[in-house]
Design a protein around this motif. Structure first.
Motif, PDB file in Angstrom:
ATOM      1  N   LEU A 232       0.860  -1.186   0.000  1.00  0.00           N
ATOM      2  CA  LEU A 232       0.000   0.000   0.000  1.00  0.00           C
ATOM      3  C   LEU A 232       0.897   1.236   0.000  1.00  0.00           C
ATOM      4  O   LEU A 232       1.225   1.792   1.040  1.00  0.00           O
ATOM      5  N   THR A 233       1.284   1.658  -1.186  1.00  0.00           N
ATOM      6  CA  THR A 233       2.310   2.693  -1.317  1.00  0.00           C
ATOM      7  C   THR A 233       1.748   4.111  -1.404  1.00  0.00           C
ATOM      8  O   THR A 233       2.512   5.053  -1.615  1.00  0.00           O
ATOM      9  N   GLY A 234       0.453   4.280  -1.202  1.00  0.00           N
ATOM     10  CA  GLY A 234      -0.125   5.621  -1.197  1.00  0.00           C
ATOM     11  C   GLY A 234       0.332   6.435  -0.008  1.00  0.00           C
ATOM     12  O   GLY A 234       0.447   7.655  -0.081  1.00  0.00           O
ATOM     13  N   THR A 235       0.605   5.780   1.109  1.00  0.00           N
ATOM     14  CA  THR A 235       1.136   6.447   2.294  1.00  0.00           C
ATOM     15  C   THR A 235       2.624   6.657   2.057  1.00  0.00           C
ATOM     16  O   THR A 235       3.345   5.715   1.758  1.00  0.00           O
ATOM     17  N   LYS A 236       3.068   7.886   2.170  1.00  0.00           N
ATOM     18  CA  LYS A 236       4.439   8.238   1.787  1.00  0.00           C
ATOM     19  C   LYS A 236       5.385   8.351   2.979  1.00  0.00           C
ATOM     20  O   LYS A 236       4.981   8.692   4.080  1.00  0.00           O
ATOM     21  N   PHE A 237       6.654   8.090   2.715  1.00  0.00           N
ATOM     22  CA  PHE A 237       7.725   8.370   3.668  1.00  0.00           C
ATOM     23  C   PHE A 237       8.225   9.771   3.361  1.00  0.00           C
ATOM     24  O   PHE A 237       8.572  10.077   2.224  1.00  0.00           O
ATOM     25  N   GLY A 238       8.238  10.603   4.377  1.00  0.00           N
ATOM     26  CA  GLY A 238       8.748  11.956   4.191  1.00  0.00           C
ATOM     27  C   GLY A 238       9.992  12.169   5.018  1.00  0.00           C
ATOM     28  O   GLY A 238      11.105  12.038   4.539  1.00  0.00           O
ATOM     29  N   CYS A 239       9.792  12.433   6.298  1.00  0.00           N
ATOM     30  CA  CYS A 239      10.918  12.778   7.162  1.00  0.00           C
ATOM     31  C   CYS A 239      11.323  11.651   8.107  1.00  0.00           C
ATOM     32  O   CYS A 239      12.436  11.634   8.599  1.00  0.00           O
ATOM     33  N   GLY A 240      10.419  10.736   8.404  1.00  0.00           N
ATOM     34  CA  GLY A 240      10.705   9.662   9.339  1.00  0.00           C
ATOM     35  C   GLY A 240      10.698  10.092  10.796  1.00  0.00           C
ATOM     36  O   GLY A 240      11.025   9.313  11.683  1.00  0.00           O
ATOM     37  N   ALA A 241      10.322  11.342  11.058  1.00  0.00           N
ATOM     38  CA  ALA A 241      10.323  11.864  12.424  1.00  0.00           C
ATOM     39  C   ALA A 241       8.954  12.411  12.838  1.00  0.00           C
ATOM     40  O   ALA A 241       8.840  13.076  13.856  1.00  0.00           O
ATOM     41  N   GLY A 242       7.934  12.173  12.038  1.00  0.00           N
ATOM     42  CA  GLY A 242       6.588  12.629  12.365  1.00  0.00           C
ATOM     43  C   GLY A 242       6.371  14.116  12.209  1.00  0.00           C
ATOM     44  O   GLY A 242       5.408  14.655  12.747  1.00  0.00           O
ATOM     45  N   LEU A 243       7.225  14.776  11.467  1.00  0.00           N
ATOM     46  CA  LEU A 243       7.156  16.232  11.351  1.00  0.00           C
ATOM     47  C   LEU A 243       6.484  16.739  10.081  1.00  0.00           C
ATOM     48  O   LEU A 243       5.996  17.864  10.057  1.00  0.00           O
ATOM     49  N   CYS A 244       6.468  15.926   9.023  1.00  0.00           N
ATOM     50  CA  CYS A 244       6.000  16.450   7.735  1.00  0.00           C
ATOM     51  C   CYS A 244       4.567  16.057   7.381  1.00  0.00           C
ATOM     52  O   CYS A 244       3.922  16.731   6.589  1.00  0.00           O
ATOM     53  N   GLY A 245       4.066  14.971   7.929  1.00  0.00           N
ATOM     54  CA  GLY A 245       2.686  14.560   7.672  1.00  0.00           C
ATOM     55  C   GLY A 245       2.473  13.691   6.448  1.00  0.00           C
ATOM     56  O   GLY A 245       1.354  13.250   6.194  1.00  0.00           O
ATOM     57  N   ALA A 246       3.504  13.410   5.678  1.00  0.00           N
ATOM     58  CA  ALA A 246       3.333  12.615   4.462  1.00  0.00           C
ATOM     59  C   ALA A 246       2.845  11.196   4.758  1.00  0.00           C
ATOM     60  O   ALA A 246       2.194  10.577   3.927  1.00  0.00           O
TER      61      ALA A 246
END
Length: 154
Positions: free
Chosen positions: A35-49
């Motif tokens: 399920l690749t619709g959920t994105k990796f952004g920052c890995g620290a919970g800061l960006c919301g992706a």
């Protein structure tokens, strides 16, 4: 069943994942379930992706482990059932590069499920943890306000 088997419910379907209980939900979604619709952004919970819903509330899946969601319902962008909001997103030309959009939509949908007519300030507050590098914040707010107006006319 292995000691590392994790029972999860995602988009209304039950899964048994042979995964470390400390694995972030994000990686289980993307790498195990595809399920690749959920994105990796920052890995620290800061960006919301990586925003998904846990029992209807927005969470950062990069910071949430599988053991934390055991027995609870997760909804991803693939399971978001709000075509009217998605239509408003398109109508207001919200997406630019599109990378943040799944997280933006999940945060917007969570707010609108809790409050069908949020104020401008409530939208700003709810969406403040979602970063858009393209700067489409005014269009996001306009789409949400338009959706709210339409919902209140029903």
């Amino acid at each position: 069943m292995s000691k590392s088997a994790q029972e999860v419910t995602i988009n209304g379907r039950s899964f048994t994942l042979d995964a470390d209980p400390n694995m972030p939900v994000l990686w289980a979604l993307r790498d195990i379930l595809g399920l690749t619709g959920t994105k990796f952004g920052c890995g620290a919970g800061l960006c919301g992706a990586c925003t998904v819903h846990l029992e209807g509330k927005p969470i950062r899946s990069c910071l949430t482990s599988l053991q934390q969601v055991k027995g609870k319902a997760i909804t991803t962008i693939e399971g978001l059932n709000n075509p009217q909001l998605i239509t408003k997103w398109a109508e207001y030309n919200v997406p630019q590069c599109g990378y943040c959009q799944s997280g933006q939509l999940m945060s917007a949908a969570a707010l609108l499920m809790q409050n069908a007519r949020p104020t401008s300030n409530q939208i700003d507050e709810a969406m403040s943890g979602n970063i858009c590098r393209c700067g489409t914040y005014t269009r996001i707010k306009a789409a949400m306000m338009s959706y709210s107006d339409k919902e209140s006319q029903k």
